[in-house]
Design a protein around this motif. Structure first.
Motif, PDB file in Angstrom:
ATOM      1  N   ARG A  80       0.833  -1.204   0.000  1.00 60.97           N
ATOM      2  CA  ARG A  80       0.000   0.000   0.000  1.00 60.97           C
ATOM      3  C   ARG A  80       0.867   1.253   0.000  1.00 60.97           C
ATOM      4  N   HIS A 131      -4.005   7.961   5.149  1.00 62.25           N
ATOM      5  CA  HIS A 131      -4.847   7.088   4.346  1.00 62.25           C
ATOM      6  C   HIS A 131      -3.953   6.254   3.435  1.00 62.25           C
ATOM      7  N   LEU A 190      -3.635   3.651  -0.140  1.00 60.19           N
ATOM      8  CA  LEU A 190      -4.127   3.183  -1.434  1.00 60.19           C
ATOM      9  C   LEU A 190      -3.341   1.938  -1.822  1.00 60.19           C
ATOM     10  N   ARG A 244      -9.603   9.198  -4.135  1.00 60.36           N
ATOM     11  CA  ARG A 244      -9.740   9.785  -2.795  1.00 60.36           C
ATOM     12  C   ARG A 244     -10.841   9.081  -2.007  1.00 60.36           C
ATOM     13  N   ALA A 263      -9.550   5.677  -0.740  1.00 59.39           N
ATOM     14  CA  ALA A 263      -8.460   5.684   0.241  1.00 59.39           C
ATOM     15  C   ALA A 263      -9.006   5.204   1.593  1.00 59.39           C
TER      16      ALA A 263
END
Length: 83
Positions: A32, A49, A51, A74, A77
């Motif tokens: 990530r 956050h 991804l 976004r 996330a």
């Protein structure tokens, strides 16, 4: 691990497929991308956050380009501790 993981560095901008700003790389955490708190989608600047690297389409010119638009990225996330 993604083929791009060795190319992603701290402070690179993360952009969507449409070129819109998604965040800034804090560092990689396994598979990530951990985004800096300043890009916290809720605007509080208190949460990191993440991804998944599977969303990365390319790494070039100091940017990480995702395979989906910025707004969608976004929204996808995941907050630290909530995945």
């Amino acid at each position: 691990m993604s083929e791009f993981s060795s190319q992603i560095e701290e402070h690179m901008e993360v952009v969507g497929a449409d070129g819109g700003h998604v965040g800034t790389v804090d560092h990689l955490d396994g598979d990530r991308i951990k985004l800096t708190r300043k890009d916290d989608p809720d605007g509080t600047r208190q949460h990191h956050h993440f991804l998944p690297l599977s969303l990365v389409a390319a790494v070039a010119e100091g940017r990480v380009r995702l395979n989906l638009p910025a707004e969608v990225a976004r929204n996808r996330a995941v907050a630290a501790g909530h995945d």
